[in-house]
Design a protein around this motif. Structure first.
Motif, mmCIF file in Angstrom:
data_model
loop_
_atom_site.group_PDB
_atom_site.id
_atom_site.type_symbol
_atom_site.label_atom_id
_atom_site.label_comp_id
_atom_site.label_asym_id
_atom_site.label_seq_id
_atom_site.Cartn_x
_atom_site.Cartn_y
_atom_site.Cartn_z
ATOM 1 N N VAL A 113 -47.853 -15.220 6.705
ATOM 2 C CA VAL A 113 -47.752 -14.955 8.135
ATOM 3 C C VAL A 113 -46.806 -13.783 8.344
ATOM 4 C CG1 VAL A 113 -47.090 -15.862 10.391
ATOM 5 C CG2 VAL A 113 -48.197 -17.366 8.714
ATOM 6 N N GLN A 160 -53.081 -17.329 -1.242
ATOM 7 C CA GLN A 160 -51.973 -17.870 -0.474
ATOM 8 C C GLN A 160 -52.055 -17.338 0.953
ATOM 9 O OE1 GLN A 160 -48.090 -17.145 -2.114
ATOM 10 N NE2 GLN A 160 -47.014 -18.030 -0.383
ATOM 11 N N ARG A 161 -51.804 -18.205 1.903
ATOM 12 C CA ARG A 161 -51.785 -17.831 3.312
ATOM 13 C C ARG A 161 -50.378 -17.382 3.685
ATOM 14 N NH1 ARG A 161 -51.349 -20.339 8.586
ATOM 15 N NH2 ARG A 161 -53.065 -19.737 9.999
ATOM 16 N N PRO A 205 -51.430 -14.755 10.834
ATOM 17 C CA PRO A 205 -51.730 -15.129 9.453
ATOM 18 C C PRO A 205 -52.715 -14.176 8.783
ATOM 19 C CG PRO A 205 -53.051 -16.444 10.940
ATOM 20 C CD PRO A 205 -52.195 -15.561 11.812
ATOM 21 N N PHE A 206 -52.616 -14.113 7.463
ATOM 22 C CA PHE A 206 -53.613 -13.448 6.629
ATOM 23 C C PHE A 206 -53.542 -14.082 5.249
ATOM 24 C CE2 PHE A 206 -49.759 -11.112 5.735
ATOM 25 C CZ PHE A 206 -49.848 -10.750 4.407
ATOM 26 N N TRP A 207 -54.538 -13.791 4.448
ATOM 27 C CA TRP A 207 -54.612 -14.357 3.097
ATOM 28 C C TRP A 207 -54.419 -13.271 2.051
ATOM 29 C CZ3 TRP A 207 -55.107 -19.502 1.839
ATOM 30 C CH2 TRP A 207 -55.409 -20.364 2.889
ATOM 31 N N VAL A 231 -58.394 -11.121 4.866
ATOM 32 C CA VAL A 231 -58.129 -11.335 3.438
ATOM 33 C C VAL A 231 -57.859 -10.009 2.739
ATOM 34 C CG1 VAL A 231 -59.052 -12.234 1.267
ATOM 35 C CG2 VAL A 231 -59.660 -13.335 3.435
ATOM 36 N N ILE A 245 -59.690 -20.018 0.452
ATOM 37 C CA ILE A 245 -59.365 -19.534 1.791
ATOM 38 C C ILE A 245 -59.974 -20.498 2.803
ATOM 39 C CG2 ILE A 245 -59.761 -17.648 3.429
ATOM 40 C CD1 ILE A 245 -59.783 -15.808 0.892
ATOM 41 N N THR A 246 -59.136 -21.059 3.655
ATOM 42 C CA THR A 246 -59.570 -22.192 4.479
ATOM 43 C C THR A 246 -59.704 -21.885 5.969
ATOM 44 O OG1 THR A 246 -57.270 -22.920 4.662
ATOM 45 C CG2 THR A 246 -58.588 -23.850 2.869
ATOM 46 N N ASP A 247 -59.486 -20.630 6.366
ATOM 47 C CA ASP A 247 -59.689 -20.292 7.774
ATOM 48 C C ASP A 247 -60.214 -18.865 7.885
ATOM 49 O OD1 ASP A 247 -57.502 -18.492 7.631
ATOM 50 O OD2 ASP A 247 -56.091 -20.024 8.282
ATOM 51 N N SER A 269 -58.750 -16.101 8.925
ATOM 52 C CA SER A 269 -57.767 -15.020 8.896
ATOM 53 C C SER A 269 -58.196 -13.934 7.905
ATOM 54 C CB SER A 269 -56.392 -15.567 8.501
ATOM 55 O OG SER A 269 -55.981 -16.591 9.384
#
Length: 293
Positions: free
Chosen positions: A156, A153-154, A161-163, A203, A197-199, A201
């Motif tokens: 903020v 889950q992303r 942002p972070f995961w 983890v 994870i799509t970016d 940021s």
């Protein structure tokens, strides 16, 4: 001989009667290379409750919840093994009861959970059928706590942002308790988990057993694990019983990413601890430093 005998008796009395009832907060201030140095995030970690009377009663869990909330973390994570895993108990606390108490945990970024091996092993229906969600997961979700199984889950915090990723348990199924052969013991899938994870940021990975560490890529900034209890006996930095090996038995370890292995709160096999008191872990990212108890 008399001196050795007295020492043995006093150590046993301490290990059974004193240390398991203690509660400390162990703090880690970390600046992993993959985490922005100016991005401060406080994470409270609760691991290995093993709820039961009298060793981990509802009153004691309430005290742990209150102490954790008092640390004012930005986020609280639960690393699994909520159910009892020893025979020397007066009562196994039903999942609905301990989950309701954990539901009182509060943090701005929420409370997030994974399951441990004993949460899977305790559910005989899931073990027999080889599928399904264990009772522990259902109870946590009923209490409003999301449970991650190979999911991410992303989040903020402070506009950044972070995961948060949660790995499925690596020891979920016990072959001896199943009527048909198992294809695999765990329900973990690191590739699927990190694939969500799509970016770019940073983890944080939750994994009950620390054993996955050699396979975790440097894309991850921090791995948080429990399971080992620090061996429940730890002498001069060495644990005679190390379920995940000495290197991953306890504390701050550095591999491809930073790893924190909690000593946990409850006990397995027997209510005995020496040299590794029950602990809540508080990790502060974005700071360089050492662990302080």
């Amino acid at each position: 001989m008399g001196g050795f005998g007295a020492f043995g008796v006093s150590t046993a009395a301490y290990g059974f009667g004193v240390e398991p009832a203690q509660l400390r907060v162990t703090r880690y201030d970390l600046s992993p290379p993959q985490w922005p140095a100016d991005f401060r995030l406080k994470i409270a970690v609760i691991a290995d409750l093993h709820a039961c009377d009298p060793w981990m009663s509802l009153d004691r869990i309430e005290g742990i919840v209150a102490r954790t909330n008092g640390l004012a973390p930005d986020m609280t994570v639960l690393l699994g093994d909520y159910v009892v895993s020893q025979r020397h108990v007066r009562r196994s606390i039903p999942a609905g009861e301990w989950a309701a108490v954990l539901g009182r945990l509060k943090a701005p970024l929420g409370v997030h959970a994974i399951l441990g091996n004993h949460d899977w092993w305790d559910d005989r229906t899931v073990q027999r059928e080889g599928k399904g969600h264990p009772v522990a997961r259902q109870a946590l979700e009923a209490a409003g706590i999301p449970v991650y199984e190979n999911d991410a889950q992303r989040l903020v915090h402070a506009g950044r942002p972070f995961w948060l990723a949660g790995l499925g348990d690596q020891l979920a199924y016990v072959p001896a308790r199943r009527f048909r052969p198992l294809r695999r013991v765990g329900v973990d899938d690191l590739g699927v988990t990190l694939g969500k994870i799509t970016d770019s940021s940073p983890v944080i990975l939750l994994a009950h057993e620390p054993d996955i560490a050699p396979r975790v890529p440097s894309r991850v900034a921090l791995q948080l694990s429990g399971h080992t209890h620090g061996g429940q006996v730890r002498l001069l930095g060495w644990s005679p019983v190390a379920p995940s090996g000495q290197e991953l038995s306890y504390g701050h370890i550095r591999k491809n990413c930073d790893i924190i292995v909690s000593g946990g709160l409850g006990c397995s096999v027997m209510p005995f601890r020496v040299g590794v008191p029950p602990e809540i872990v508080l990790v502060t990212l974005g700071n360089a430093g050492q662990a302080v108890s």
